[in-house]
Design a protein around this motif. Structure first.
Motif, PDB file in Angstrom:
ATOM      1  N   SER A 302     -19.372   7.911 -17.699  1.00 11.68           N
ATOM      2  CA  SER A 302     -19.361   6.602 -17.048  1.00 11.68           C
ATOM      3  C   SER A 302     -19.760   6.751 -15.586  1.00 11.68           C
ATOM      4  O   SER A 302     -19.721   7.841 -15.028  1.00 11.68           O
ATOM      5  CB  SER A 302     -17.964   5.976 -17.145  1.00 11.68           C
ATOM      6  OG  SER A 302     -16.990   6.812 -16.555  1.00 11.68           O
ATOM      7  N   VAL A 305     -23.230   4.787 -16.832  1.00 11.12           N
ATOM      8  CA  VAL A 305     -23.064   5.070 -18.258  1.00 11.12           C
ATOM      9  C   VAL A 305     -24.195   5.979 -18.724  1.00 11.12           C
ATOM     10  O   VAL A 305     -25.377   5.678 -18.532  1.00 11.12           O
ATOM     11  CB  VAL A 305     -23.056   3.766 -19.076  1.00 11.12           C
ATOM     12  CG1 VAL A 305     -23.030   4.069 -20.567  1.00 11.12           C
ATOM     13  CG2 VAL A 305     -21.853   2.919 -18.679  1.00 11.12           C
ATOM     14  N   ARG A 306     -23.804   7.115 -19.294  1.00 10.35           N
ATOM     15  CA  ARG A 306     -24.778   8.048 -19.857  1.00 10.35           C
ATOM     16  C   ARG A 306     -24.208   8.672 -21.115  1.00 10.35           C
ATOM     17  O   ARG A 306     -22.993   8.822 -21.255  1.00 10.35           O
ATOM     18  CB  ARG A 306     -25.127   9.153 -18.855  1.00 10.35           C
ATOM     19  CG  ARG A 306     -26.109   8.750 -17.785  1.00 10.35           C
ATOM     20  CD  ARG A 306     -26.604   9.962 -17.029  1.00 10.35           C
ATOM     21  NE  ARG A 306     -25.525  10.623 -16.313  1.00 10.35           N
ATOM     22  CZ  ARG A 306     -25.622  11.835 -15.776  1.00 10.35           C
ATOM     23  NH1 ARG A 306     -26.731  12.531 -15.920  1.00 10.35           N
ATOM     24  NH2 ARG A 306     -24.613  12.368 -15.118  1.00 10.35           N
ATOM     25  N   TYR A 307     -25.104   9.053 -22.018  1.00 13.29           N
ATOM     26  CA  TYR A 307     -24.708   9.752 -23.236  1.00 13.29           C
ATOM     27  C   TYR A 307     -25.464  11.069 -23.283  1.00 13.29           C
ATOM     28  O   TYR A 307     -26.685  11.118 -23.057  1.00 13.29           O
ATOM     29  CB  TYR A 307     -25.030   8.913 -24.476  1.00 13.29           C
ATOM     30  CG  TYR A 307     -24.242   7.627 -24.557  1.00 13.29           C
ATOM     31  CD1 TYR A 307     -22.996   7.581 -25.181  1.00 13.29           C
ATOM     32  CD2 TYR A 307     -24.746   6.446 -24.012  1.00 13.29           C
ATOM     33  CE1 TYR A 307     -22.273   6.400 -25.248  1.00 13.29           C
ATOM     34  CE2 TYR A 307     -24.030   5.260 -24.074  1.00 13.29           C
ATOM     35  CZ  TYR A 307     -22.793   5.244 -24.698  1.00 13.29           C
ATOM     36  OH  TYR A 307     -22.084   4.071 -24.768  1.00 13.29           O
ATOM     37  N   THR A 333     -29.268   8.848 -23.538  1.00 16.33           N
ATOM     38  CA  THR A 333     -28.799   7.496 -23.205  1.00 16.33           C
ATOM     39  C   THR A 333     -29.691   6.425 -23.821  1.00 16.33           C
ATOM     40  O   THR A 333     -29.199   5.479 -24.458  1.00 16.33           O
ATOM     41  CB  THR A 333     -28.735   7.323 -21.676  1.00 16.33           C
ATOM     42  OG1 THR A 333     -27.891   8.327 -21.113  1.00 16.33           O
ATOM     43  CG2 THR A 333     -28.200   5.951 -21.326  1.00 16.33           C
ATOM     44  N   GLU A 334     -30.999   6.566 -23.625  1.00 16.38           N
ATOM     45  CA  GLU A 334     -31.916   5.554 -24.170  1.00 16.38           C
ATOM     46  C   GLU A 334     -31.791   5.472 -25.680  1.00 16.38           C
ATOM     47  O   GLU A 334     -31.762   4.379 -26.256  1.00 16.38           O
ATOM     48  CB  GLU A 334     -33.351   5.885 -23.764  1.00 16.38           C
ATOM     49  CG  GLU A 334     -33.639   5.684 -22.282  1.00 16.38           C
ATOM     50  CD  GLU A 334     -35.111   5.857 -21.965  1.00 16.38           C
ATOM     51  OE1 GLU A 334     -35.924   5.910 -22.917  1.00 16.38           O
ATOM     52  OE2 GLU A 334     -35.453   5.941 -20.779  1.00 16.38           O
ATOM     53  N   LYS A 336     -29.218   6.380 -27.516  1.00 14.14           N
ATOM     54  CA  LYS A 336     -27.901   5.855 -27.885  1.00 14.14           C
ATOM     55  C   LYS A 336     -27.829   4.348 -27.688  1.00 14.14           C
ATOM     56  O   LYS A 336     -27.283   3.631 -28.546  1.00 14.14           O
ATOM     57  CB  LYS A 336     -26.835   6.549 -27.044  1.00 14.14           C
ATOM     58  CG  LYS A 336     -25.414   6.255 -27.479  1.00 14.14           C
ATOM     59  CD  LYS A 336     -25.139   6.801 -28.861  1.00 14.14           C
ATOM     60  CE  LYS A 336     -23.708   6.522 -29.296  1.00 14.14           C
ATOM     61  NZ  LYS A 336     -23.445   7.016 -30.662  1.00 14.14           N
ATOM     62  N   LEU A 337     -28.367   3.866 -26.584  1.00 13.83           N
ATOM     63  CA  LEU A 337     -28.354   2.418 -26.341  1.00 13.83           C
ATOM     64  C   LEU A 337     -29.183   1.684 -27.390  1.00 13.83           C
ATOM     65  O   LEU A 337     -28.814   0.596 -27.841  1.00 13.83           O
ATOM     66  CB  LEU A 337     -28.883   2.118 -24.938  1.00 13.83           C
ATOM     67  CG  LEU A 337     -27.994   2.598 -23.778  1.00 13.83           C
ATOM     68  CD1 LEU A 337     -28.651   2.293 -22.444  1.00 13.83           C
ATOM     69  CD2 LEU A 337     -26.608   1.952 -23.845  1.00 13.83           C
ATOM     70  N   ILE A 340     -27.102   1.642 -30.474  1.00 12.90           N
ATOM     71  CA  ILE A 340     -26.073   0.605 -30.364  1.00 12.90           C
ATOM     72  C   ILE A 340     -26.683  -0.776 -30.603  1.00 12.90           C
ATOM     73  O   ILE A 340     -26.107  -1.616 -31.303  1.00 12.90           O
ATOM     74  CB  ILE A 340     -25.392   0.679 -28.983  1.00 12.90           C
ATOM     75  CG1 ILE A 340     -24.581   1.973 -28.858  1.00 12.90           C
ATOM     76  CG2 ILE A 340     -24.508  -0.534 -28.750  1.00 12.90           C
ATOM     77  CD1 ILE A 340     -24.047   2.223 -27.456  1.00 12.90           C
ATOM     78  N   GLU A 341     -27.874  -0.970 -30.022  1.00 10.93           N
ATOM     79  CA  GLU A 341     -28.548  -2.264 -30.199  1.00 10.93           C
ATOM     80  C   GLU A 341     -28.907  -2.498 -31.667  1.00 10.93           C
ATOM     81  O   GLU A 341     -28.712  -3.603 -32.196  1.00 10.93           O
ATOM     82  CB  GLU A 341     -29.808  -2.304 -29.336  1.00 10.93           C
ATOM     83  CG  GLU A 341     -30.548  -3.631 -29.402  1.00 10.93           C
ATOM     84  CD  GLU A 341     -31.772  -3.645 -28.515  1.00 10.93           C
ATOM     85  OE1 GLU A 341     -32.579  -4.590 -28.649  1.00 10.93           O
ATOM     86  OE2 GLU A 341     -31.943  -2.712 -27.698  1.00 10.93           O
TER      87      GLU A 341
END
Length: 516
Positions: A302, A305-307, A333-334, A336-337, A340-341
């Motif tokens: 956080s 926010v990064r994965y 991150t990209e 993962k986002l 999630i989307e």
């Protein structure tokens, strides 16, 4: 002037032609390769050195008694410079070759040659020690000795860089550098022989021969082991430019290496720092992994926010003994986002962001199995907005969409955290209430019905006072099923609409309780 020695002259001339031929072949076949142009210049300098020295031993006339001997020096002073630049390029250390260093390395041969040719005016090169019939230059003034030391320092640095490449390479690459080192070894062997007075060419400088032999080894590496064609990718090109973060710990958990991406996460870390010191600067989610030796995990950070895809692997020697650990992470991150989307699109209604029917049914099956295992009750509340078609017909579909969104907000505010809520279809919605008896579910439905009735929805130029009808069903016997509960909730909803709408009905077998 020395008498002609056509054996020396012939050998030197042949050596010069060989260097020239190899330079031409490299220019034709390997010119785009890293270091190729520098090697061509080195070979041309050797060819110049050999051929002009051959002319000297052939005793051909020149403008001055020492002309052909002096002019060899341009090649002699160029070779060490090119050799060092070549070694730097092969080790991918071009960043060392900044403009200042490159200009210095390039000017030194020219300045030394100029000092030699203008020696009669300042006496700095020969220092008044020149012999008339000498076949080589063995002594002189401060410029001569300074250049001699300088040249051997450059050759030594190049040799060390080639040893470095050899020690870090394997397979074909190792054979390439082994051949280069053998060639370089001849130059050092020649120096030792010369110092010991064991030269096989009395009265002559055998240094150009030794460098020519080195050039032949270079040529062998090129045409036998595809040197300058298949070139190893150096660490600086591979590891330092990777988008992944890399940290290497030794067997004592000390930091021994890291790349620039890792430095971004650990800006204060220094090589040699113990892991305990580094851990203080790491996020808590990563600190928990400090004892792991073989692991792959997904870490969420956080602010921002990064994965990270985080991997820890052991580093083992040939006997499978632990030498340390390799820690590699990749910023996902990209990805993962996007995941999630996509998950949202697969599980959520696009308009209201409530769960969609398909995902609700999956979650309901899980909750049903859990309720059956622990013998807990559960309830279903199916609700429908009354006369919703009138909103679309009078205010338009955009207003209808806005009413649905606001309606869902009211429903979400009324539910508990453990309750499931979804859009069942059109203007129908559904709740699943875990660990809830029928009467409790009916009371919840009554409260929600009242909230909806008491909360008109406002939009641009309109006010929508809506109501809803709710059908409630609860699990009954051990032989009940989720499908049967859905049917009973649907029957209850139909009964709520039939009996006047804006009410909740609990269906229990053949009976039902109505709550306006």
């Amino acid at each position: 002037m020395n008498p002609p020695n056509f054996i020396y002259s012939g050998l030197l001339f042949a050596a010069g032609l060989i260097c020239l031929l190899v330079a031409l072949l490299i220019w034709q076949m390997r010119r785009p390769a890293k270091g190729a142009i520098t090697l061509v210049v080195l070979l041309l300098a050797l060819s110049w050195w050999d051929i002009t020295y051959a002319i000297f031993w052939a005793n051909l006339p020149g403008p001055s008694p020492h002309f052909w001997l002096d002019i060899t020096y341009l090649g002699a002073v160029t070779v060490p410079t090119c050799l060092l630049i070549f070694a730097l390029q092969l080790n991918s250390l071009e960043n060392w070759l900044n403009r200042t260093l490159f200009v210095t390395l390039s000017l030194e041969p020219l300045l030394v040659t100029l000092a030699l040719w203008t020696d009669p005016w300042h006496n700095l090169f020969f220092g008044g020690q020149r012999e008339l019939n000498a076949g080589m230059i063995l002594s002189g003034g401060p410029v001569f000795w300074a250049n001699l030391v300088y040249s051997y320092v450059l050759i030594l640095m190049a040799f060390i860089l080639f040893v470095r490449s050899f020690s870090r390479s394997a397979g074909l690459y190792r054979r390439q550098f082994a051949t280069i080192l053998l060639g370089m070894g001849f130059t050092w062997l020649n120096s030792i022989i010369f110092v010991l007075g064991l030269s096989p060419l009395p009265g002559a400088d055998n240094t150009p021969f030794s460098f020519t032999i080195a050039a032949l080894f270079f040529a062998h590496a090129i045409f036998r082991y595809r040197f300058l064609d298949i070139v190893p990718i150096a660490r600086s090109m591979l590891v330092d430019n990777m988008s992944d973060g890399i940290v290497v710990l030794d067997a004592h958990n000390r930091l021994v290496d890291m790349n620039p991406i890792a430095q971004n996460l650990l800006p204060q870390a220094q090589i040699g720092d113990p892991l305990e010191k580094i851990q203080e600067r790491l996020p808590k989610s990563i600190r928990q992994l400090h004892n792991e030796s073989n692991l792959r995990a997904e870490i969420a950070l956080s602010d921002p926010v990064r994965y990270l895809d985080f991997r820890i692997s052991p580093i083992l020697d040939k006997r499978q003994q632990a030498l340390g650990r390799l820690i590699v992470w990749r910023d996902i991150t990209e990805l993962k986002l996007l995941q999630i989307e996509l998950n949202e699109l697969a599980t959520r209604d696009m308009l209201t962001h409530a769960y969609n029917r398909r995902h609700f049914e999956k979650l309901a099956q899980v909750e049903w199995a859990r309720s059956a295992r622990f013998k807990h009750s559960m309830a279903i509340v199916l609700l429908d907005i009354d006369h919703f078609k009138n909103v679309n017909d009078t205010q338009g579909h955009q207003a209808g969409d806005h009413v649905l969104v606001e309606f869902v907000k009211l429903c979400k505010q009324a539910k508990r955290n453990q309750d499931l809520f979804a859009r069942w279809g059109g203007e129908e919605f559904i709740f699943l209430l875990p660990e809830t008896e029928g009467e409790q579910a009916l009371q919840f439905a009554r409260r929600l019905c009242e909230i909806i009735y008491q909360t008109p929805i406002h939009g641009e130029g309109y006010r929508a006072a809506i109501t809803c009808s709710l059908g409630v069903a609860a699990s009954s016997t051990a032989h009940d099923s989720l499908e049967a509960m859905f049917r009973r909730a649907d029957h209850a909803l139909y009964e709520a609409k039939r009996t006047g709408r804006n009410r909740a009905v609990l269906w229990e077998g053949e009976t039902q309780q109505s709550a306006p």
